[in-house]
Motif scaffolding. Structure first.
Motif, mmCIF file in Angstrom:
data_model
loop_
_atom_site.group_PDB
_atom_site.id
_atom_site.type_symbol
_atom_site.label_atom_id
_atom_site.label_comp_id
_atom_site.label_asym_id
_atom_site.label_seq_id
_atom_site.Cartn_x
_atom_site.Cartn_y
_atom_site.Cartn_z
ATOM 1 N N GLU A 46 0.869 -1.194 0.000
ATOM 2 C CA GLU A 46 0.000 0.000 0.000
ATOM 3 C C GLU A 46 0.897 1.233 0.000
ATOM 4 O O GLU A 46 1.739 1.395 0.885
ATOM 5 N N ARG A 53 -8.629 8.543 4.145
ATOM 6 C CA ARG A 53 -8.953 8.916 2.775
ATOM 7 C C ARG A 53 -10.294 9.627 2.813
ATOM 8 O O ARG A 53 -11.223 9.196 3.487
ATOM 9 N N PHE A 55 -13.829 11.313 1.304
ATOM 10 C CA PHE A 55 -14.840 11.191 0.264
ATOM 11 C C PHE A 55 -14.692 9.938 -0.560
ATOM 12 O O PHE A 55 -14.555 9.975 -1.783
ATOM 13 N N PHE A 141 3.868 0.311 -6.047
ATOM 14 C CA PHE A 141 4.187 -0.490 -7.232
ATOM 15 C C PHE A 141 4.912 0.407 -8.219
ATOM 16 O O PHE A 141 4.492 1.529 -8.479
ATOM 17 N N ASP A 303 -11.660 -1.514 -8.443
ATOM 18 C CA ASP A 303 -11.726 -0.404 -9.396
ATOM 19 C C ASP A 303 -10.678 -0.527 -10.502
ATOM 20 O O ASP A 303 -10.858 0.032 -11.578
HETATM 21 C C1 LIG Z 1 -13.121 10.604 -4.240
HETATM 22 C C2 LIG Z 1 -13.892 9.321 -4.361
HETATM 23 C C3 LIG Z 1 -15.246 9.268 -3.957
HETATM 24 C C4 LIG Z 1 -15.972 8.079 -4.071
HETATM 25 N N1 LIG Z 1 -17.278 8.049 -3.666
HETATM 26 C C5 LIG Z 1 -17.955 6.876 -3.746
HETATM 27 C C6 LIG Z 1 -19.287 6.749 -3.282
HETATM 28 O O1 LIG Z 1 -19.877 7.712 -2.825
HETATM 29 N N2 LIG Z 1 -19.882 5.531 -3.361
HETATM 30 C C7 LIG Z 1 -19.232 4.420 -3.862
HETATM 31 O O2 LIG Z 1 -19.770 3.311 -3.890
HETATM 32 N N3 LIG Z 1 -18.002 4.518 -4.304
HETATM 33 C C8 LIG Z 1 -17.346 5.702 -4.260
HETATM 34 N N4 LIG Z 1 -16.092 5.773 -4.682
HETATM 35 C C9 LIG Z 1 -15.510 4.568 -5.229
HETATM 36 C C10 LIG Z 1 -15.081 3.604 -4.142
HETATM 37 O O3 LIG Z 1 -14.371 4.278 -3.129
HETATM 38 C C11 LIG Z 1 -14.243 2.559 -4.842
HETATM 39 O O4 LIG Z 1 -15.056 1.898 -5.801
HETATM 40 C C12 LIG Z 1 -13.658 1.506 -3.906
HETATM 41 O O5 LIG Z 1 -12.892 2.118 -2.903
HETATM 42 C C13 LIG Z 1 -12.817 0.565 -4.745
HETATM 43 O O6 LIG Z 1 -11.994 -0.199 -3.949
HETATM 44 P P1 LIG Z 1 -10.592 -0.708 -4.493
HETATM 45 O O7 LIG Z 1 -9.981 -1.458 -3.372
HETATM 46 O O8 LIG Z 1 -10.768 -1.394 -5.786
HETATM 47 O O9 LIG Z 1 -9.756 0.593 -4.836
HETATM 48 P P2 LIG Z 1 -9.344 1.820 -3.905
HETATM 49 O O10 LIG Z 1 -10.273 2.000 -2.797
HETATM 50 O O11 LIG Z 1 -9.115 2.970 -4.828
HETATM 51 O O12 LIG Z 1 -7.964 1.354 -3.282
HETATM 52 C C14 LIG Z 1 -6.781 1.309 -4.048
HETATM 53 C C15 LIG Z 1 -5.610 1.368 -3.111
HETATM 54 O O13 LIG Z 1 -4.408 1.214 -3.880
HETATM 55 C C16 LIG Z 1 -3.428 2.127 -3.406
HETATM 56 N N5 LIG Z 1 -2.510 2.392 -4.520
HETATM 57 C C17 LIG Z 1 -2.741 3.114 -5.639
HETATM 58 N N6 LIG Z 1 -1.654 3.085 -6.430
HETATM 59 C C18 LIG Z 1 -0.743 2.318 -5.806
HETATM 60 C C19 LIG Z 1 0.594 1.912 -6.138
HETATM 61 N N7 LIG Z 1 1.214 2.321 -7.288
HETATM 62 N N8 LIG Z 1 1.262 1.121 -5.271
HETATM 63 C C20 LIG Z 1 0.677 0.710 -4.110
HETATM 64 N N9 LIG Z 1 -0.573 1.077 -3.745
HETATM 65 C C21 LIG Z 1 -1.272 1.866 -4.589
HETATM 66 C C22 LIG Z 1 -4.247 3.346 -2.993
HETATM 67 O O14 LIG Z 1 -3.535 4.151 -2.057
HETATM 68 C C23 LIG Z 1 -5.492 2.697 -2.379
HETATM 69 O O15 LIG Z 1 -5.331 2.450 -1.000
HETATM 70 C C24 LIG Z 1 -15.345 6.946 -4.598
HETATM 71 C C25 LIG Z 1 -14.008 6.998 -4.997
HETATM 72 C C26 LIG Z 1 -13.279 8.174 -4.902
HETATM 73 C C27 LIG Z 1 -11.843 8.210 -5.367
#
Ligand SMILES: Cc1cc2nc3c(=O)[nH]c(=O)nc-3n(C[C@H](O)[C@H](O)[C@H](O)COP(=O)(O)OP(=O)(O)OC[C@H]3O[C@@H](n4cnc5c(N)ncnc54)[C@H](O)[C@@H]3O)c2cc1C
Length: 441
Positions: A46, A53, A55, A141, A303
């Motif tokens: 991470e 984080r 919003f 990464f 995502d």
């Molecule tokens: C500003 C914002 C508002 C949102 N609002 C909503 C909402 O209201 N309702 C809803 O359902 N969804 C919302 N979402 C979407 C929701 O938060 C995501 O769909 C969900 O968090 C996806 O989970 P994830 O684990 O796939 O990715 P993420 O939660 O994006 O987690 C990815 C992780 O990877 C880490 N990372 C990134 N690049 C690297 C790298 N190169 N090396 C190591 N680590 C890295 C990041 O720090 C993060 O911790 C929002 C997203 C954002 C950005």
């Protein structure tokens, strides 16, 4: 392990592991925890050193609430506290046109709201003491290690040029909507900007508001108002694409007046508590769709593989369902062949097909809803109100909504995941200290 203020030292990074997970969001942290429970060695990388984080998705849809309970996270969620959303009401041009009471979905728990940092902490704490689980905080990464077209691991970096290489049988890209792993993989993503972007802010929730959500529409403008744990309302407002500059140029007071005109009910709260642009967060809305999520030695989830829009709050739900569905598939694949064998793309074909179907179901509905919300001409606006009213009166309303918002793709896979671990384990909240609320949380 859970909330670092310093990066994990380089010598804590093993040179090799079975599963290298990039990204400790809901998808990556849940996956790492479920793998650790099965005794599968993994490294979770991470890039941030703390989990705060602002919003982000905080809504856990009913099917994921069921999954988390069945996976044994119920006690930790309850010890932390959360808010159950009871209903959603659509108000169009100041008139209530549609009301959906979540308590009427037979056999479903209520959707819950919990801050994303807290949810991730619960997952991370559950994995912290399990053997074979390594959490590399503050490392990002950087690039893939590839040999003869096969992914064999990744190079991680931090600060001024520090680097480590970690070899793995599979690299999982769970690094979010701007995934660097996705870019490095060369897998094609179809990125489609939505016509509008989103600005969010929080307001204190008056006790009389209860825990009901609202969608408030005024011609082609709308507000999504979500009751949020512990005591706030999270409000999202649509903006024209790249319209933030224009909005800011018109001034903060004009923005506030615009919100107050859409929702007179919210007006006194907005007037009193929304102070400056610093109280708002901007989200660019796009969808990312991919035909292929895998290569030999690499898989994308959350995502990174499919970016949805905030409509219906499904992002966290989709991300967690990816991880829950993946665990038994990964465990079976790792069990085949020797410890050196790289997992192949073909082994994830069924997983990708199942999860794409769920995701396309959600984004298909989101596109339809977005088109519906963008209507501005008086005839279209009238017709929209009529459609909502007809739907409200339709006897099959709850069946339709249940299908749309509670698609249950992963629940059977939880059974499978549990069958191989010998049943649910209760996860305690390791730290009973009160939840600390940050400015944007
Ligand atoms: C500003 C914002 C508002 C949102 N609002 C909503 C909402 O209201 N309702 C809803 O359902 N969804 C919302 N979402 C979407 C929701 O938060 C995501 O769909 C969900 O968090 C996806 O989970 P994830 O684990 O796939 O990715 P993420 O939660 O994006 O987690 C990815 C992780 O990877 C880490 N990372 C990134 N690049 C690297 C790298 N190169 N090396 C190591 N680590 C890295 C990041 O720090 C993060 O911790 C929002 C997203 C954002 C950005």
């Amino acid at each position: 392990m859970t909330d670092h203020t310093n990066p994990t030292p380089a010598d804590s990074a093993p040179a090799e592991t079975e599963v290298l997970i990039v990204g400790g969001g809901p998808a990556g942290s849940l996956l790492a925890t479920l793998l650790a429970r099965r005794g599968i060695r993994s490294v979770l990388v991470e890039k941030q050193t703390n989990l705060e984080r602002s919003f982000r998705g905080e809504t856990i849809a009913a099917p994921s609430v069921t999954s988390l309970n069945r996976l044994g996270f119920g006690p930790a969620l309850r010890a932390h506290g959360f808010l159950e959303t009871t209903s959603v009401t659509t108000i169009a041009e100041q008139r209530e046109v549609l009301h959906v009471d979540y308590r009427k979905f037979a056999g479903q728990p209520l959707p819950i709201d919990i801050p994303q940092p807290s949810l991730i902490r619960i997952f991370n704490r559950a994995a912290a003491d399990l053997q074979g689980h390594v959490y590399l905080s503050g490392w990002a990464f950087s690039s893939l290690i590839e040999e003869d077209g096969v992914v064999r691991g990744a190079v991680l970096s931090r600060g001024r040029g520090e680097r480590v290489s970690v070899r793995a049988r599979i690299v999982i890209g769970a690094d979010g909507r701007f995934s660097k792993v996705r870019k490095a993989s060369g897998l094609a993503a179809d990125i489609q900007p939505m016509a509008r972007d989103f600005l969010s802010f929080k307001l204190p929730r008056p006790p009389e508001w209860g825990s009901a959500a609202q969608l408030v529409i005024e011609r082609d403008k709308h507000l999504v108002i979500l009751p949020t744990f512990p005591d706030t309302l999270r409000v999202g407002h649509n903006l024209p694409k790249r319209g933030l500059g224009e909005l800011r140029a018109a001034g903060f007071d004009a923005f506030k007046r615009g919100i107050m005109a859409i929702s007179p009910q919210l007006a006194p709260l907005v007037d009193e508590h929304l102070r400056s642009w610093d109280d708002t967060g901007f989200l660019e809305i796009f969808t990312a769709e991919m035909q292929e999520w895998a290569r030999d030695g690499l898989l994308l989830i959350g995502d990174a593989s499919h970016t949805a829009t905030p409509i219906l709050g499904q992002g966290v739900n989709l991300a967690m369902q990816d991880s829950i569905t993946l665990v038994p598939v990964l465990a079976a694949a790792l069990g085949r062949g020797g410890p050196e064998r790289v997992l192949t793309k073909a082994e994830f074909a069924d997983f990708v097909a199942t999860r794409r179907e769920h995701k396309l179901h959600v984004t298909g509905f989101q596109r339809m809803q977005e088109a519906n919300l963008a209507v501005a001409d008086p005839r279209g606006v009238k017709l929209r109100r009529l459609k909502y009213r007809l739907l409200n009166a339709f006897p099959g309303k709850y069946r339709v909504f249940n299908k749309v918002i509670n698609a249950q793709h992963a629940i059977d896979d939880v059974d499978l995941a549990l069958a191989r671990t010998g049943g649910p384990r209760a996860v305690d909240a390791a730290d009973p200290s009160p939840y600390e609320v940050s400015a944007h949380d």
